[in-house]
Write a protein that holds these residues in place. Structure first.
Motif, short mmCIF file in Angstrom:
data_model
loop_
_atom_site.label_atom_id
_atom_site.label_comp_id
_atom_site.label_asym_id
_atom_site.label_seq_id
_atom_site.Cartn_x
_atom_site.Cartn_y
_atom_site.Cartn_z
N GLN A 88 -16.23 -134.22 16.81
CA GLN A 88 -17.69 -134.88 16.59
C GLN A 88 -18.99 -133.89 16.53
O GLN A 88 -19.00 -133.10 17.88
N PRO A 89 -19.30 -132.55 15.06
CA PRO A 89 -19.99 -131.99 15.68
C PRO A 89 -21.64 -131.84 16.59
O PRO A 89 -22.30 -133.45 16.42
N GLU A 90 -21.89 -130.54 17.01
CA GLU A 90 -23.43 -130.79 17.71
C GLU A 90 -24.27 -131.36 16.99
O GLU A 90 -23.67 -131.12 15.55
N SER A 91 -25.62 -132.74 18.12
CA SER A 91 -26.96 -131.97 16.23
C SER A 91 -27.39 -131.46 16.52
O SER A 91 -27.28 -130.33 17.01
N ASP A 92 -28.46 -131.70 15.63
CA ASP A 92 -30.15 -130.55 15.29
C ASP A 92 -30.46 -130.12 16.65
O ASP A 92 -31.23 -129.44 16.70
N ALA A 93 -30.57 -131.81 17.91
CA ALA A 93 -31.31 -131.21 18.55
C ALA A 93 -30.89 -130.40 19.13
O ALA A 93 -31.68 -129.42 20.96
N VAL A 94 -28.88 -129.25 19.65
CA VAL A 94 -29.22 -128.83 20.14
C VAL A 94 -29.50 -127.44 19.32
O VAL A 94 -29.22 -126.01 19.89
N ILE A 95 -28.86 -127.83 18.00
CA ILE A 95 -28.55 -125.84 17.66
C ILE A 95 -30.11 -125.52 17.27
O ILE A 95 -29.92 -124.51 17.52
N THR A 96 -31.17 -126.86 16.27
CA THR A 96 -31.98 -125.61 16.14
C THR A 96 -33.72 -125.27 17.15
O THR A 96 -33.31 -123.75 17.28
N PRO A 97 -33.38 -125.55 18.64
CA PRO A 97 -33.95 -124.76 18.92
C PRO A 97 -32.92 -123.13 19.53
O PRO A 97 -34.19 -122.04 19.73
N ARG A 98 -31.83 -122.72 18.98
CA ARG A 98 -30.85 -121.53 19.69
C ARG A 98 -31.70 -120.87 18.42
O ARG A 98 -31.64 -119.95 18.72
N ILE A 99 -31.58 -120.95 16.94
CA ILE A 99 -32.53 -120.76 15.95
C ILE A 99 -33.63 -120.65 15.74
O ILE A 99 -33.80 -119.29 15.89
N ASP A 100 -34.48 -121.60 16.34
CA ASP A 100 -35.90 -121.02 16.45
C ASP A 100 -35.72 -120.02 17.44
O ASP A 100 -37.09 -119.43 16.65
N ALA A 101 -35.41 -119.49 18.29
CA ALA A 101 -36.01 -118.79 19.43
C ALA A 101 -35.47 -117.07 18.37
O ALA A 101 -36.02 -115.88 18.52
N ARG A 102 -34.65 -117.13 17.55
CA ARG A 102 -34.55 -115.54 16.92
C ARG A 102 -35.41 -115.70 15.32
O ARG A 102 -35.40 -114.97 15.54
N TRP A 103 -35.56 -116.68 14.82
CA TRP A 103 -36.78 -117.19 14.18
C TRP A 103 -37.94 -116.51 14.84
O TRP A 103 -38.67 -115.56 14.64
N ASP A 104 -38.79 -116.29 16.05
CA ASP A 104 -39.29 -116.40 16.66
C ASP A 104 -39.24 -114.78 17.07
O ASP A 104 -40.36 -113.88 16.51
N GLU A 105 -38.49 -114.48 17.62
CA GLU A 105 -37.91 -113.24 17.68
C GLU A 105 -38.50 -111.64 16.12
O GLU A 105 -39.00 -111.24 16.28
N LEU A 106 -37.57 -112.70 14.94
CA LEU A 106 -37.72 -111.93 13.60
C LEU A 106 -39.25 -111.52 13.30
O LEU A 106 -39.66 -111.25 12.99
#
Length: 401
Positions: A238-256
């Motif tokens: 049962q893979p993780e939902s985007d509610a868990v995944i997206t904040p991780r990616i957004d933090a890196r996007w902001d850093e970039l």
């Protein structure tokens, strides 16, 4: 393609399980697909996917296993919400060796409950090397409506001819390409160019092996479309939902974005100074000042590598004028390329843009200089000197990130 019941596979004690790993779209900020990964065992002993397939006694049995695996994956995929998501299925070469097997594969998937447009069939790039029939079977599956992905691109001797011939919808880059790009700036530039090349042939790019924050940043910089890896989400029933995944990616996007903003501010200041000096040089040339003296404002800029002058046909007039701040350290290995007197640069974008719009300052995309293999951009402008059109050019150093 005529649909009939697929054959019933015989698995001789092999137990099948499915885990799913999200494939995440960076621009959309959401999961757009799931790769189904086989979890097999026999007599309670786990088997890796290669071991499970190798345990089959013949190519026909491997094909039957492939059908059973697809059925099991689809059953698991249908057990959780997946609206507007693709299911990525790894294909064994045995299922693509004969048209009848490819047709059986298509029937199995459709009758298991998924329409072809929801399924991405992954074909290992190396499997295409010497199997013309396999290529024909892949084309047959595309005609049936399935999406096609070339998997493991960049392993060993990847062949762009095969990629172009297959016309895939997606290309999945092998994780080793990303590993090299993380460690080496030159490979990072190559990764971005490979992404651009795949876009040119009409394929979206998935970068695999995203395991660290640095990996995410390099993937973002490369311009790839989709990402996959442990940092995004680990495979699970049962893979993780985007509610868990997206904040991780957004933090890196902001850093970039912060990093790129700082870089752009620095670059804007440098380029603005270079532009001002370039215009001074152009005016002096149009007023009859000899090139060596007219170019002095440019050659005194810390990031300017050289200035040169072209005629209206793109032929270089005289030698390069090298920076006064960074005296040229000629590499004897590049001696055959050092003297560019009389060279024709008419095919270069910086010449073509300048000659098409006289008086307009143009800046090229970054590229590798032929004369000293440094990354640079070229500023150019078409101007009149002694009633004849010329193109003034200046190469400006671009620092590698």
């Amino acid at each position: 393609m005529t649909l009939s019941a697929p054959p019933t596979p015989t698995l001789t004690g092999l137990s099948l399980g499915s885990h799913f790993q999200p494939i995440y779209s960076l621009p959309h900020r959401r999961t757009v697909g799931m790769e189904a990964l086989l979890r097999a065992s026999r007599d309670d002993s786990p088997l890796s996917p290669p071991e499970a397939y190798q345990s089959m006694g013949s190519m026909e049995q491997r094909h039957h296993l492939d059908l059973a695996v697809c059925q099991h994956h689809i059953q698991g995929f249908n057990s959780f919400p997946h609206e507007n998501r693709w299911l990525f299925l790894n294909m064994d070469a045995a299922s693509l060796a004969l048209p009848a097997r490819a047709e059986a594969l298509a029937r199995t998937i459709i009758q298991a409950g998924l329409p072809p447009h929801s399924v991405v069939l992954e074909v290992p790039e190396h499997a295409l090397e010497s199997q013309d029939r396999l290529v024909d079977c892949v084309k047959l599956l595309r005609q049936a409506g399935f999406l096609i992905a070339i998997d493991d691109f960049g392993v060993n001797h990847s062949n762009l001819d095969r990629v172009c011939m297959l016309e895939p919808d997606l290309v999945k880059f092998d994780r080793n390409l990303l590993r090299s790009a993380v460690k080496q700036p030159r490979t990072r530039n190559l990764l971005a160019r490979l992404v651009h090349l795949m876009h040119e042939i009409g394929a979206l790019v998935v970068e695999e092996g995203i395991e660290t924050e640095k990996d995410v940043l390099v993937a973002l910089e490369s311009g790839c479309d989709l990402v996959q890896g442990y940092y995004i989400s680990r495979p699970h029933e049962q893979p993780e939902s985007d509610a868990v995944i997206t904040p991780r990616i957004d933090a890196r996007w902001d850093e970039l974005m912060v990093r790129e903003l700082l870089k752009r501010k620095l670059t804007r200041r440098q380029l603005e100074l270079a532009r001002q000096s370039f215009v001074q040089t152009a005016i002096a040339l149009m007023q009859g000042t000899p090139f060596l003296h007219a170019a002095t404002p440019m050659l005194n800029m810390p990031d300017v590598i050289r200035c040169f002058l072209l005629d209206s046909a793109g032929r270089q007039i005289g030698q390069n004028l090298n920076s006064l701040q960074q005296p040229a350290q000629e590499d004897p290995k590049l001696a055959p390329l050092t003297d560019t007197t009389g060279a024709i640069w008419s095919r270069r974008a910086y010449f073509q843009h300048a000659i098409d719009q006289p008086g307009v300052l143009y800046m090229s995309d970054p590229y590798l200089s032929m004369t000293d293999t440094r990354n640079c951009v070229t500023l150019s402008m078409a101007i009149e000197i002694d009633e004849a059109m010329h193109v003034l050019c200046a190469d400006v150093l671009v620092a590698r990130s």
